[in-house]
Design an enzyme around this catalytic site. Sequence first.
Site, PDB file in Angstrom:
ATOM      1  N   ASP A  11      -5.427   2.771   2.354  1.00 39.79           N
ATOM      2  CA  ASP A  11      -5.315   1.628   1.454  1.00 39.79           C
ATOM      3  C   ASP A  11      -6.432   1.753   0.431  1.00 39.79           C
ATOM      4  O   ASP A  11      -7.622   1.673   0.785  1.00 39.79           O
ATOM      5  CB  ASP A  11      -5.456   0.309   2.216  1.00 39.79           C
ATOM      6  CG  ASP A  11      -4.246   0.005   3.079  1.00 39.79           C
ATOM      7  OD1 ASP A  11      -3.147   0.459   2.731  1.00 39.79           O
ATOM      8  OD2 ASP A  11      -4.403  -0.688   4.100  1.00 39.79           O
ATOM      9  N   ASP A 130       6.371  -6.201   3.889  1.00 40.68           N
ATOM     10  CA  ASP A 130       5.310  -7.000   4.489  1.00 40.68           C
ATOM     11  C   ASP A 130       5.953  -8.269   5.036  1.00 40.68           C
ATOM     12  O   ASP A 130       6.486  -9.080   4.271  1.00 40.68           O
ATOM     13  CB  ASP A 130       4.238  -7.354   3.460  1.00 40.68           C
ATOM     14  CG  ASP A 130       3.436  -6.141   3.019  1.00 40.68           C
ATOM     15  OD1 ASP A 130       3.233  -5.243   3.855  1.00 40.68           O
ATOM     16  OD2 ASP A 130       3.021  -6.093   1.845  1.00 40.68           O
TER      17      ASP A 130
END
Length: 266
Positions: A11, A130
Amino acid sequence: MLTRRIIPCLDVKAGRVVKGVSFVNHRDAGDPVALAAAYNEAGADELVFYDITASSDERAIMVEVVERTAREVFIPLTVGGGLRTTEDMYRMLRAGADKVSINTAAVLNPPLIEEGARRFGSQCIVLSIDARRSDPATEAATGSRWQVFTHTGRDPRSTGLDAIAWARRGVELGAGEIVINSMDADGQRTGYDLELLRVLSATVDVPVIASGGAGSPADMYQGLADGNADAVLAASIFHFGEYTIADVKNYLREHGVPVRQSPVVN
């Protein structure tokens, strides 16, 4: 039997790898290029690179960082964050990515999945979702156990979409893989959302990659064996040196899960 994949996740925020808890309180984990090279040498099966604030900042992904990362790895590389058009996808593939991952842009423009699959092939298109568990009132009203969110890098926004129905629609449009990230479990290190994995894996006929919550090799085993995932993605346990790729693969092998052999590291 097909081997299961172990996938470290990078990330990236402002050019650095970070890891937070439920998408906030980010902790610096290092340089993406150096980490990518290390995971390549350690025997990772694939690598995922997410520019986590590209969508929320409404900017393009950092191509130069992707190019430098791609030069260091000889395993499949998936890149996501801020990809809004097939030209954006093409730019990432030219920069060295093997697959592109879309999330927010796919929700806002579902035909993008179909356009990408038609131009580059379904094997190149990863739909990242998500998902957050619905509160009891929402589930009672909608029948949805998990809701899809976008802009999760900085400003999570509920879409009202059911995560399972959205995954099914994404596959119908041409997505070749699904990454399902539990927002509730992300960074908690208490294991993946196994119920979510089981329901999703039984719904779609493409590989499902578990994301969010891994804290140990045992969690990764459960994601594969109990959640029926095809691959498991993790960040914290690798970035901060608690476990190696070899540790995880040895554990899985000892528990009967087929994995690709890791190289011998002197």
